[in-house]
Write a protein that holds these residues in place. Structure first.
Motif, short mmCIF file in Angstrom:
data_model
loop_
_atom_site.label_atom_id
_atom_site.label_comp_id
_atom_site.label_asym_id
_atom_site.label_seq_id
_atom_site.Cartn_x
_atom_site.Cartn_y
_atom_site.Cartn_z
N SER A 129 -2.95 9.75 -13.62
CA SER A 129 -4.11 8.88 -13.85
C SER A 129 -4.53 8.11 -12.59
CB SER A 129 -3.79 7.87 -14.96
OG SER A 129 -2.60 7.16 -14.67
N ALA A 130 -3.97 8.45 -11.44
CA ALA A 130 -4.21 7.67 -10.23
C ALA A 130 -5.68 7.64 -9.83
CB ALA A 130 -3.36 8.23 -9.08
N ALA A 131 -6.35 8.75 -9.91
CA ALA A 131 -7.76 8.79 -9.50
C ALA A 131 -8.62 7.93 -10.41
CB ALA A 131 -8.26 10.24 -9.50
N ALA A 132 -8.35 7.95 -11.71
CA ALA A 132 -9.12 7.16 -12.66
C ALA A 132 -8.93 5.66 -12.40
CB ALA A 132 -8.73 7.50 -14.09
N TYR A 133 -7.70 5.27 -12.13
CA TYR A 133 -7.44 3.86 -11.86
C TYR A 133 -8.04 3.43 -10.52
CZ TYR A 133 -4.49 2.53 -15.79
OH TYR A 133 -4.05 2.21 -17.04
N ALA A 134 -7.94 4.29 -9.52
CA ALA A 134 -8.54 3.96 -8.23
C ALA A 134 -10.04 3.73 -8.37
CB ALA A 134 -8.27 5.07 -7.22
N LEU B 23 -4.51 12.39 -2.06
CA LEU B 23 -5.45 11.57 -2.83
C LEU B 23 -6.21 10.63 -1.91
CD1 LEU B 23 -6.34 10.93 -5.78
CD2 LEU B 23 -4.65 9.08 -5.74
N ALA B 24 -5.50 10.02 -0.96
CA ALA B 24 -6.12 9.06 -0.05
C ALA B 24 -7.11 9.72 0.90
CB ALA B 24 -5.04 8.32 0.74
N SER B 25 -6.83 10.97 1.29
CA SER B 25 -7.68 11.65 2.28
C SER B 25 -8.74 12.55 1.65
CB SER B 25 -6.81 12.47 3.23
OG SER B 25 -6.11 13.49 2.53
N GLY B 26 -8.77 12.61 0.32
CA GLY B 26 -9.78 13.42 -0.35
C GLY B 26 -9.50 14.91 -0.35
N GLU B 27 -8.23 15.29 -0.22
CA GLU B 27 -7.86 16.72 -0.30
C GLU B 27 -7.77 17.13 -1.77
OE1 GLU B 27 -4.80 18.15 2.52
OE2 GLU B 27 -4.65 16.04 3.10
N ASP C 154 0.85 -1.18 0.00
CA ASP C 154 0.00 0.00 0.00
C ASP C 154 0.88 1.23 0.00
OD1 ASP C 154 0.97 0.29 2.59
OD2 ASP C 154 -0.87 -0.41 3.54
N GLY C 155 0.26 2.37 -0.16
CA GLY C 155 0.99 3.64 -0.09
C GLY C 155 2.02 3.81 -1.19
N ILE C 156 3.16 4.35 -0.82
CA ILE C 156 4.22 4.67 -1.78
C ILE C 156 4.98 3.41 -2.18
CG2 ILE C 156 6.46 5.82 -2.08
CD1 ILE C 156 4.26 7.79 -2.35
N LEU C 157 5.00 3.13 -3.49
CA LEU C 157 5.78 2.04 -4.04
C LEU C 157 6.99 2.65 -4.74
CD1 LEU C 157 2.86 -0.10 -5.53
CD2 LEU C 157 3.77 -0.10 -3.19
#
Length: 308
Positions: free
Chosen positions: A201-206, A232-236, A4-7
């Protein structure tokens, strides 16, 4: 092996003579883990897997494993011609890697049945968890992806094609094949966004169930990569949009101007941030002065956003 998180996909440093620089690689990996990386993917695309011989591949993976010291899982890139992919997989297991990222076979365009056979043979070479990377000349149908997911050691599917509709079909097909629609999947399985500058593209993939992504930016600008991941994870959404418009989208525009810049710019960014990691090996090329100046301005802009 939960991810999870940063890879973190570290670059591979070369010394002035062109050899792999173990000391700098160990420092680079240690620095990334200290900044919050939750996994290390060594000798993968950003690490110039395509440019390493078998001995260097073993050296890079072994150095990353030693530097990580058990603080986070280390996955090794493998791929190319089948015998080379199998040899790299076994070498990675020998030096203590926790898993494998299977890159495409070299050059050939093959039917899905052949690609599945390729994955089967590499997966059978070790008992290590394996993530299949769909990109370039590797493309699976939802049915093919579901078949792969049922192999005992295949634990993830990474997409580098950018076909969101296809991923929207693959994710539920895999989950159904693993029992995900009846009380939870039979085994851990992860979906990854593997596009260059994946934050764009992170939001689209999520939204289609692939919440994990490769952050090449983390190699040279961890402050920005971590801030984006957390926002992104916290909705900011405000911070996400500021980072996209002020940093990530202009970086992607620069990346698209020269083939191979998805790797070359990252390595140049690491140099600009103070690590003398050398240049890229041919056939990739290093950015020239004009592009380096643009990259330096983008780094400053990204830092201004997160520090401001």
């Amino acid at each position: 092996m939960q991810l999870d998180g940063i890879l973190f996909f570290p670059i591979t440093p070369f010394d002035s003579g062109g050899a792999v620089n173990d000391e700098l690689l160990a420092h680079h990996v240690d620095q990334g883990l200290a900044r919050g990386a939750n996994a290390v993917f060594a000798a993968c695309g950003t690490g110039e897997f395509h440019a390493l011989d078998a001995a260097e591949h073993r050296q890079v993976v072994g150095t990353a494993v030693a530097a990580a010291g058990g603080r986070a899982p280390v996955l090794a890139g493998v791929g190319g011609p089948l015998p080379h992919a199998v040899a790299c997989a076994r070498a990675a297991a020998d030096v203590g890697a926790d898993g494998l990222l299977l890159l495409p076979p070299y050059l050939v365009t093959a039917p899905e049945t052949g690609l599945i056979a390729y994955v089967r043979e590499v997966a059978a070479a070790t008992g290590l968890p394996l993530v299949v990377y769909q990109r370039d000349n590797v493309r699976f149908t939802p049915q093919g992806a579901a078949e792969l997911a049922q192999l005992p050691t295949v634990k993830g599917f990474k997409d580098g094609l950018g076909d969101i509709e296809l991923m929207q079909r693959i994710v539920p097909a895999v989950r159904a094949a693993l029992g995900g629609e009846e009380g939870g999947p039979a085994k851990e399985f992860a979906f990854f966004n593997g596009l260059p500058t994946a934050e764009v593209s992170a939001a689209a993939y999520a939204a289609v169930g692939a919440g994990l992504y490769s952050s090449a930016v983390f190699c040279f600008l961890p402050e920005v990569a971590v801030a984006f991941c957390e926002a992104l994870a916290s909705g900011e959404d405000n911070l996400v949009q500021r980072l996209l418009s002020g940093f990530y989208l202009p970086l992607a525009q620069l990346r698209n101007e020269v083939p191979g810049y998805a790797v070359s710019l990252v390595k140049a960014g690491v140099r600009l941030r103070g690590l003398d990691v050398g240049g890229v090996r041919p056939p990739l090329v290093d950015p020239g002065p004009e592009h380096l100046a643009r990259l330096e301005r983008l780094i400053a802009a990204g830092l201004d956003i997160v520090e401001g």
